[in-house]
Design an enzyme around this catalytic site. Structure first.
Site, mmCIF file in Angstrom:
data_model
loop_
_atom_site.group_PDB
_atom_site.id
_atom_site.type_symbol
_atom_site.label_atom_id
_atom_site.label_comp_id
_atom_site.label_asym_id
_atom_site.label_seq_id
_atom_site.Cartn_x
_atom_site.Cartn_y
_atom_site.Cartn_z
ATOM 1 N N ARG A 196 0.841 -1.208 0.000
ATOM 2 C CA ARG A 196 0.000 0.000 0.000
ATOM 3 C C ARG A 196 0.870 1.249 0.000
ATOM 4 O O ARG A 196 0.626 2.196 -0.753
ATOM 5 C CB ARG A 196 -0.919 -0.007 1.229
ATOM 6 C CG ARG A 196 -1.658 1.314 1.426
ATOM 7 C CD ARG A 196 -2.701 1.255 2.518
ATOM 8 N NE ARG A 196 -2.188 0.821 3.813
ATOM 9 C CZ ARG A 196 -2.934 0.691 4.914
ATOM 10 N NH1 ARG A 196 -4.236 0.941 4.853
ATOM 11 N NH2 ARG A 196 -2.400 0.293 6.045
ATOM 12 N N TYR A 217 4.309 4.807 13.320
ATOM 13 C CA TYR A 217 4.541 3.695 14.240
ATOM 14 C C TYR A 217 6.012 3.305 14.210
ATOM 15 O O TYR A 217 6.653 3.337 13.156
ATOM 16 C CB TYR A 217 3.727 2.465 13.819
ATOM 17 C CG TYR A 217 2.263 2.435 14.233
ATOM 18 C CD1 TYR A 217 1.749 3.312 15.183
ATOM 19 C CD2 TYR A 217 1.405 1.498 13.665
ATOM 20 C CE1 TYR A 217 0.399 3.249 15.544
ATOM 21 C CE2 TYR A 217 0.068 1.426 14.027
ATOM 22 C CZ TYR A 217 -0.439 2.304 14.970
ATOM 23 O OH TYR A 217 -1.756 2.237 15.318
ATOM 24 N N GLU A 243 -12.506 -3.840 16.884
ATOM 25 C CA GLU A 243 -12.144 -2.609 16.175
ATOM 26 C C GLU A 243 -13.443 -1.947 15.725
ATOM 27 O O GLU A 243 -14.381 -2.625 15.296
ATOM 28 C CB GLU A 243 -11.247 -2.936 14.971
ATOM 29 C CG GLU A 243 -10.813 -1.704 14.192
ATOM 30 C CD GLU A 243 -9.770 -2.020 13.106
ATOM 31 O OE1 GLU A 243 -8.742 -2.654 13.438
ATOM 32 O OE2 GLU A 243 -10.014 -1.656 11.946
HETATM 33 C C1 3EB Z 1 -4.402 0.513 14.458
HETATM 34 O O1 3EB Z 1 -4.868 1.547 14.972
HETATM 35 C C2 3EB Z 1 -5.338 -0.644 14.353
HETATM 36 O O2 3EB Z 1 -3.977 -0.626 8.122
HETATM 37 O O3 3EB Z 1 -5.562 0.566 7.222
HETATM 38 C C3 3EB Z 1 -6.809 0.588 12.034
HETATM 39 C C4 3EB Z 1 -7.216 1.344 10.941
HETATM 40 C C5 3EB Z 1 -5.825 -0.375 11.871
HETATM 41 C C6 3EB Z 1 -6.637 1.154 9.692
HETATM 42 C C7 3EB Z 1 -5.030 0.032 8.212
HETATM 43 C C8 3EB Z 1 -5.245 -0.561 10.610
HETATM 44 C C9 3EB Z 1 -5.643 0.184 9.525
HETATM 45 O O4 3EB Z 1 -3.231 0.416 14.081
HETATM 46 C C10 3EB Z 1 -5.378 -1.228 13.010
#
Ligand code: 3EB
Length: 345
Positions: A159, A213, A332
């Site tokens: 992506r 992250y 989620e």
């Molecule tokens: C997080 O907050 C949980 O990879 O598009 C949330 C929203 C999450 C979008 C994505 C992943 C995605 O990291 C996971």
């Protein structure tokens, strides 16, 4: 005036075939069973293969507009658009996506993801809806390891690469999104909303931005915590998949109730940010439409109880069975809101 889109999302079972009533429908998402009543229409339908919990397997997500729509298809992307917003979807079977030797740098999922995004950007750039507001990504076995790396990581790498290849940013003004595990054997399915006007990205003060992250989470997931699209008669809010993450760490491992409460805290913090950033808008927990992804069906009652306590049981809300992209996340939640303003003179 009059050039404003009033988007609406509903979760319901489709009525009997009657082509006239599909006029304002931009797109449909079938959570589980494919809807027969759309056969023979040119409404794009995404089948995402996430079983419905506690409601009909025929439940669908329906995106509607009050503006005239036009349909189209380019490569594997089917779309429908009004003058401001475009709904599109694509399904890519992984088995067809790669023809050369697989290794950690070159998996079928990575190839499928890159192809899907390339086709999506090609549509957006050719019809002039250049801004991805919101993307929904569904891939089977999202937590499985393959070729030495989690499948979600392969997806993230692809992506990010695809965004870069299309000349789009990978931090700041990026799409709101979610990425979930669909039933085993499903193709990669992506659906999305795009716009002519640029949305405003919203980050959550309680959370690290996902695109920042630390490296222990693998290739960076590129998404905004939410996007706001202000228009003349309404402001639209798209809240990404939100989980029990504070900073960048998972909180309340093993406790579905506490994860649900933490997730709602995150959504409340995002609403506050969105209201601050969008100026006139006033989004509230009770006025959004929700999709709740549940890892273990047995946690449904506990999760439902938390949501009812926080937002009441009467709001638009659907529960789906799906794997979440971190092993330790049990729930989620994503949300969509439209804040209508009285139209001016
Ligand atoms: C997080 O907050 C949980 O990879 O598009 C949330 C929203 C999450 C979008 C994505 C992943 C995605 O990291 C996971």
């Amino acid at each position: 005036m009059g050039s404003s889109t009033r988007l609406q999302v509903d979760y319901l079972t489709l009525p009997e075939p009657d082509s006239a009533q599909w006029d304002g429908v931009l797109g449909v998402v079938a959570f589980q069973d494919p809807p027969a009543s759309l056969d023979g229409t040119d409404v794009p339908v995404a089948g995402i293969n996430t079983p419905v919990l506690g409601a009909s397997a025929q439940l669908c997500e329906i995106w509607q507009t009050q503006r005239p729509v036009e349909s189209g298809q380019r490569a594997r992307v089917r779309y429908r658009r009004d003058e401001n917003v475009l709904f599109g979807c694509i399904s890519v079977p992984e088995a067809t996506a790669t023809s050369f030797a697989a290794d950690a740098n070159n998996s079928a999922l990575r190839a499928a993801t890159e192809q899907a995004y390339r086709e999506i950007f090609s549509v957006l750039d050719s019809v002039g809806y250049g801004h991805l507001l919101r993307v929904w990504n569904y891939l089977p076995e999202i937590n499985a390891d393959t070729l030495g790396m989690e499948r979600y990581w392969h997806f993230n790498r692809a992506r990010r690469d695809a965004l870069i290849a299309s000349g789009r940013p990978v931090s700041g003004n990026v799409p709101a999104a979610c990425a979930l595990g669909s039933a085993v054997g499903s193709p990669l399915v992506i659906y999305f909303l795009a716009s002519k006007a640029a949305p405003i990205a919203v980050e959550n003060p309680r959370q690290a931005s996902a695109y920042e992250y630390p490296p222990k989470y693998g290739p960076r997931p590129v998404f905004a915590r939410a996007n706001v699209l202000p228009e003349a008669s309404a402001t639209m809010l798209f809240i990404s998949g939100t989980a029990s993450i504070v900073g960048h760490e998972t909180f309340h491992v093993g406790d579905a109730a506490a994860q649900t409460r933490e997730t709602l805290n995150n959504i409340e913090a995002l609403l506050e940010e969105a209201n601050r950033i969008a100026g006139a808008a006033s989004f509230a927990l009770g006025s959004l439409a929700y999709k709740v992804y549940v890892r273990h069906s047995c946690d449904l009652p506990v999760i439902q109880a938390q949501l009812s306590a926080a937002i009441g049981a009467s709001t638009r809300i659907v529960y789906l069975r799906a794997d979440i992209c971190r092993q330790d996340l049990l729930v989620e939640i994503e949300a969509t809101g439209v804040d209508y303003r009285p139209t001016g003179p």
